[in-house]
Design a protein around this motif. Structure first.
Motif, mmCIF file in Angstrom:
data_model
loop_
_atom_site.group_PDB
_atom_site.id
_atom_site.type_symbol
_atom_site.label_atom_id
_atom_site.label_comp_id
_atom_site.label_asym_id
_atom_site.label_seq_id
_atom_site.Cartn_x
_atom_site.Cartn_y
_atom_site.Cartn_z
ATOM 1 N N THR A 1 0.866 -1.184 0.000
ATOM 2 C CA THR A 1 0.000 0.000 0.000
ATOM 3 C C THR A 1 0.900 1.232 0.000
ATOM 4 O OG1 THR A 1 -0.131 0.067 2.423
ATOM 5 C CG2 THR A 1 -1.895 -1.091 1.282
ATOM 6 N N TRP A 2 0.415 2.268 -0.619
ATOM 7 C CA TRP A 2 1.113 3.563 -0.671
ATOM 8 C C TRP A 2 0.101 4.618 -0.273
ATOM 9 C CZ3 TRP A 2 -0.012 7.869 -3.765
ATOM 10 C CH2 TRP A 2 0.994 8.859 -3.864
ATOM 11 N N LEU A 3 0.378 5.293 0.832
ATOM 12 C CA LEU A 3 -0.585 6.267 1.350
ATOM 13 C C LEU A 3 0.097 7.628 1.461
ATOM 14 C CD1 LEU A 3 -3.391 6.793 2.760
ATOM 15 C CD2 LEU A 3 -2.247 6.255 4.907
ATOM 16 N N PRO A 4 -0.324 8.588 0.662
ATOM 17 C CA PRO A 4 0.322 9.906 0.712
ATOM 18 C C PRO A 4 -0.337 10.803 1.754
ATOM 19 C CG PRO A 4 -1.312 9.901 -1.032
ATOM 20 C CD PRO A 4 -1.389 8.550 -0.361
ATOM 21 N N TYR B 1 -1.814 14.429 2.074
ATOM 22 C CA TYR B 1 -2.270 15.356 1.035
ATOM 23 C C TYR B 1 -2.896 16.549 1.712
ATOM 24 C CZ TYR B 1 -6.893 13.190 1.704
ATOM 25 O OH TYR B 1 -8.066 12.709 2.228
ATOM 26 N N PRO C 1 -3.197 0.665 6.217
ATOM 27 C CA PRO C 1 -2.156 1.373 5.456
ATOM 28 C C PRO C 1 -1.499 2.466 6.308
ATOM 29 C CG PRO C 1 -4.311 2.179 4.805
ATOM 30 C CD PRO C 1 -4.550 1.126 5.867
ATOM 31 N N ARG D 1 -4.351 4.383 -7.681
ATOM 32 C CA ARG D 1 -5.043 5.046 -6.579
ATOM 33 C C ARG D 1 -6.489 4.555 -6.568
ATOM 34 N NH1 ARG D 1 -2.928 10.429 -4.736
ATOM 35 N NH2 ARG D 1 -1.181 10.939 -6.067
ATOM 36 N N MET E 1 -9.071 8.802 2.046
ATOM 37 C CA MET E 1 -7.875 7.964 2.172
ATOM 38 C C MET E 1 -7.868 6.894 1.083
ATOM 39 S SD MET E 1 -6.396 5.649 5.300
ATOM 40 C CE MET E 1 -7.336 6.517 6.473
ATOM 41 N N GLN F 1 -7.047 8.389 -2.290
ATOM 42 C CA GLN F 1 -5.670 8.837 -2.507
ATOM 43 C C GLN F 1 -4.659 7.713 -2.506
ATOM 44 O OE1 GLN F 1 -4.733 12.051 -3.151
ATOM 45 N NE2 GLN F 1 -6.920 12.461 -3.231
ATOM 46 N N MET F 2 -4.933 6.635 -1.769
ATOM 47 C CA MET F 2 -3.886 5.613 -1.611
ATOM 48 C C MET F 2 -3.792 4.707 -2.844
ATOM 49 S SD MET F 2 -5.469 2.909 1.090
ATOM 50 C CE MET F 2 -4.193 1.715 0.761
#
Lengths: 185, 351
Positions: free
Chosen positions: A34-37, A39, A62, B7, B171, B174-175
């Protein structure tokens, strides 16, 4: 295996991309990722960050409260996240911009002069790949080649093929830089 | 199938296109901007219409028009934008038009902020506009599930002629996560719409209205809706259970909180607390029955939400006093970490 990594720095230091390259490299090697920015307003507060989770089973959260690794590209990021890193975890920090040593003694610290190395490579914006290269060496979960492929994929998707070569060198330099510190505590 | 790293917003857009989406109407808002961008880039290339309307109200009424004309259609927005669409959503429900509405929730009320929240549960599940209606409400907790539920939303919306909503949060939008998508649906597999206004040559005209001045006739129309809702309640309740067999404390959480709760359950079990999870996938129809069944043997049912306790009301309706029903929520876009939820679990498991 489940590894949480937080990348943090100023907006513009390529933090989100470094995280994305790690996530894609993990995915390409068959891991769950998982990639969670961060923002919005958070990004205006001095640090941009993203959280990457790599695991060999489906990922629940995440959001990571105690990451196994932190990549800190500037002092505010180190100040903010140092305390959260898991015991025996790893901190790769940009010693070009961070004028202090780690406060923690129960983690592995890898200082990487990312800005200096990137400048030597003739491409100051490759600091993110220098740091990522160092992380990969210390983390061991994802091979350097996977990150090279993932980085090339991301740059091609942005129409930046000409930057692949210098970013490859940046990854390699970071990777070898971290070698100096491994085994040290 | 290849795994794509997408995303949530992009996966939803791609899944919608593969569902045979023909017309997408929007007015941009954070945190679902990538959905709009993806549609703007991809949908026209793949045989559909992308149109950025002058307002949310215009966009939802364009959805009404496209749905009446018999094509698969969708709009997306985030909380304040979804509020603006409520009149049009009520009209869609009244006119029995299939359509998909995506709400990537953000902090509220009012303009709120752009951080993840779940404060629109009441609006989504209890009928956010006027009149006696429901939407089919699907709550994905991962990016792959978001894609899957978008395809299901089109399918169910067509089958029952009830608008469907994807209720997720910023969330998830965006993820990024790896997604494997099925190939595009065969257009021949999309249900016929003999009721659509497609030109009346050679047949009596079809009329699509949510309007009838004669009370008895409007009552009949309402009864048709109610019968449809009962049928959906019988057939379409979906949920996921994790470690419920011997659970002493059951967490009920949906969407991104549902996935964070999985980490909490694993950690609680490591510490010897027999925690379990029930994650509603359909918020309407709500999984009352499985929660009722579990509440007969689980002493504590803890609801966790990014709200002041909206789904909590449905959980309590399901439990009917058979178990303790504590609540833990965060507000305003604050997202609790697994550790914070775990400490709530510990507090209630021992208390």
């Amino acid at each position: 295996m489940e590894l949480g990594v937080i990348f943090a720095g100023f907006g513009g230091q390529g933090i989100l991309l470094a995280g994305k390259v790690l996530a894609r490299a993990g995915m390409d090697r068959g891991l769950e990722v998982t990639w969670l920015p961060s923002y919005g307003p958070e990004m205006r507060g001095g640090t941009a960050n993203c959280t990457v989770v790599l695991a060999d089973e489906p990922i629940g959260s995440p959001i990571v409260d105690a990451p196994q690794a932190l990549v800190a590209m500037n002092l505010p990021s180190l100040d903010r996240f140092e305390g959260r890193v898991a015991k025996d975890g790893l901190i790769v920090y940009n010693s070009s911009l961070i004028p202090r040593a780690l406060k923690r003694s129960d983690v592995r610290g890898i200082p990487v002069p990312a800005n200096d190395i990137a400048r030597q490579l003739g491409s100051p914006r490759t600091i993110n790949m220098v740091a990522l290269g160092a992380l990969l060496r210390a983390l061991g979960a994802v091979p350097l080649e996977a990150a090279e492929e993932a980085m090339a994929h991301e740059l091609r998707a942005r129409g930046r093929e000409r930057l692949i070569e210098v970013n490859q060198r940046a990854l390699a330099r970071g990777f070898s830089e971290a070698g100096k510190y491994l085994g040290d505590r | 199938m290849t795994r794509m790293l997408l995303r949530g917003n992009e996966a939803i857009a791609e899944a919608a296109i593969r569902s045979g989406l023909k017309c997408y109407f929007c007015y941009p808002i954070t945190p679902q901007g990538e959905l709009v961008e993806y549609m703007a880039r991809e949908l026209p290339k793949r045989g559909g219409v992308f149109l950025q309307a002058e307002s949310e109200v215009a966009a939802i009424n364009m959805v009404y028009g496209a749905a009446a004309a018999g094509v698969r259609t969708m709009t997306s927005s985030s909380s304040p934008g979804i509020s603006l669409k409520q009149e049009g959503i009520s009209y869609l429900a009244g006119a029995r038009l299939p359509a998909v509405i995506v709400n990537m929730m953000r902090g509220g009320p009012g303009l709120g902020n752009i951080a993840p929240a779940q404060g629109d549960y009441f609006q989504a599940t209890k009928g956010g506009g006027h009149g006696d209606y429901h939407l089919i409400v699907l709550a994905p907790s991962t990016v792959p599930e978001a894609a899957q539920l978008v395809m299901l939303a089109f399918e169910l919306s067509d089958r029952y002629r009830v608008p469907a909503m994807i209720l997720a949060d910023g969330m998830l939008g965006q993820m990024m996560e790896p997604v494997e998508l099925p190939p595009p649906v065969d257009p021949k597999g999309i249900p016929q719409r003999p009721w659509a206004v497609t030109g009346a040559k050679g047949r009596p005209p079809n009329v699509i209205l949510s309007f009838d001045l004669e009370p008895q006739r409007l009552k009949e129309m309402n009864l048709v809706l109610q019968e449809t809702y009962r049928e959906i309640e019988r057939n379409e309740v979906r949920w996921e259970e994790m470690a419920t067999d011997d659970a002493q404390i059951l967490i009920v959480a949906y969407g991104t909180m549902g996935r964070i709760a999985k980490t909490v359950v694993r950690r609680a079990r490591k510490e010897g607390i027999r925690a379990g999870l029930l994650r509603p996938i359909t918020l309407w129809p709500f999984p009352y029955e499985p929660i009722r069944r579990l509440s007969e043997r689980v002493p504590t049912v803890l609801t966790v939400e990014l709200s002041a306790g909206q789904m909590w009301e449905d959980v309590r309706l399901a439990v009917e006093g058979r178990a303790k029903t504590p609540f833990y929520g965060e507000l305003g876009g604050v997202v609790p970490t697994p550790k914070e939820i775990l400490s709530e679990v510990k507090r209630h498991a021992t208390g």
